[in-house]
Design a protein around this motif. Structure first.
Motif, short mmCIF file in Angstrom:
data_model
loop_
_atom_site.label_atom_id
_atom_site.label_comp_id
_atom_site.label_asym_id
_atom_site.label_seq_id
_atom_site.Cartn_x
_atom_site.Cartn_y
_atom_site.Cartn_z
N HIS A 16 0.78 -1.23 0.00
CA HIS A 16 0.00 0.00 0.00
C HIS A 16 0.82 1.29 0.00
O HIS A 16 0.30 2.34 -0.36
N LYS A 17 2.07 1.25 0.41
CA LYS A 17 2.82 2.50 0.56
C LYS A 17 3.95 2.66 -0.45
O LYS A 17 4.39 3.78 -0.70
N VAL A 18 4.42 1.58 -1.02
CA VAL A 18 5.54 1.65 -1.97
C VAL A 18 5.01 2.02 -3.34
O VAL A 18 4.00 1.50 -3.79
N THR A 19 5.68 2.96 -4.00
CA THR A 19 5.30 3.32 -5.37
C THR A 19 6.27 2.63 -6.31
O THR A 19 7.46 2.88 -6.26
N TRP A 20 5.74 1.80 -7.17
CA TRP A 20 6.57 1.08 -8.11
C TRP A 20 6.65 1.87 -9.40
O TRP A 20 5.66 2.46 -9.85
N PRO A 21 7.82 1.89 -10.05
CA PRO A 21 7.94 2.63 -11.32
C PRO A 21 7.19 1.93 -12.44
O PRO A 21 7.05 0.71 -12.45
N SER A 22 6.73 2.74 -13.37
CA SER A 22 6.07 2.15 -14.55
C SER A 22 7.15 1.55 -15.45
O SER A 22 8.34 1.77 -15.27
N LEU A 23 6.70 0.80 -16.44
CA LEU A 23 7.64 0.17 -17.37
C LEU A 23 8.43 1.23 -18.13
O LEU A 23 9.64 1.08 -18.35
N LYS A 24 7.78 2.33 -18.50
CA LYS A 24 8.46 3.40 -19.23
C LYS A 24 9.53 4.04 -18.36
O LYS A 24 10.65 4.30 -18.81
N GLU A 25 9.22 4.32 -17.10
CA GLU A 25 10.20 4.91 -16.18
C GLU A 25 11.37 3.96 -15.96
O GLU A 25 12.53 4.39 -15.93
N LEU A 26 11.07 2.70 -15.81
CA LEU A 26 12.11 1.69 -15.60
C LEU A 26 13.02 1.57 -16.82
O LEU A 26 14.24 1.51 -16.68
#
Length: 63
Positions: A16-26
């Motif tokens: 709930h608290k971690v923001t995962w990068p999108s594929l484009k950002e990665l």
């Protein structure tokens, strides 16, 4: 019980608290790291080449 609470809190934070990068950002980050690594390796290679030439010149004076 402390270990169970720790695991529950860790899972809750991960979900709930971690923001995962999108594929484009990665992908963009990976490309930046790749380009920076290539530039750095090129600079180190040029420095090594320069030192090699300096050492050849110095050894050529004494032989």
């Amino acid at each position: 019980m402390k270990i169970v609470d720790y695991c529950k809190e860790s899972y809750n934070e991960l979900v709930h608290k971690v923001t995962w990068p999108s594929l484009k950002e990665l992908t963009n980050s990976a490309v930046i790291v790749l380009v920076a690594s290539l530039i750095l390796s090129l600079i180190i290679w040029l420095i090594d080449l320069g030192f090699e030439e300096i050492m050849k010149f110095i050894y050529g004076l004494f032989s």
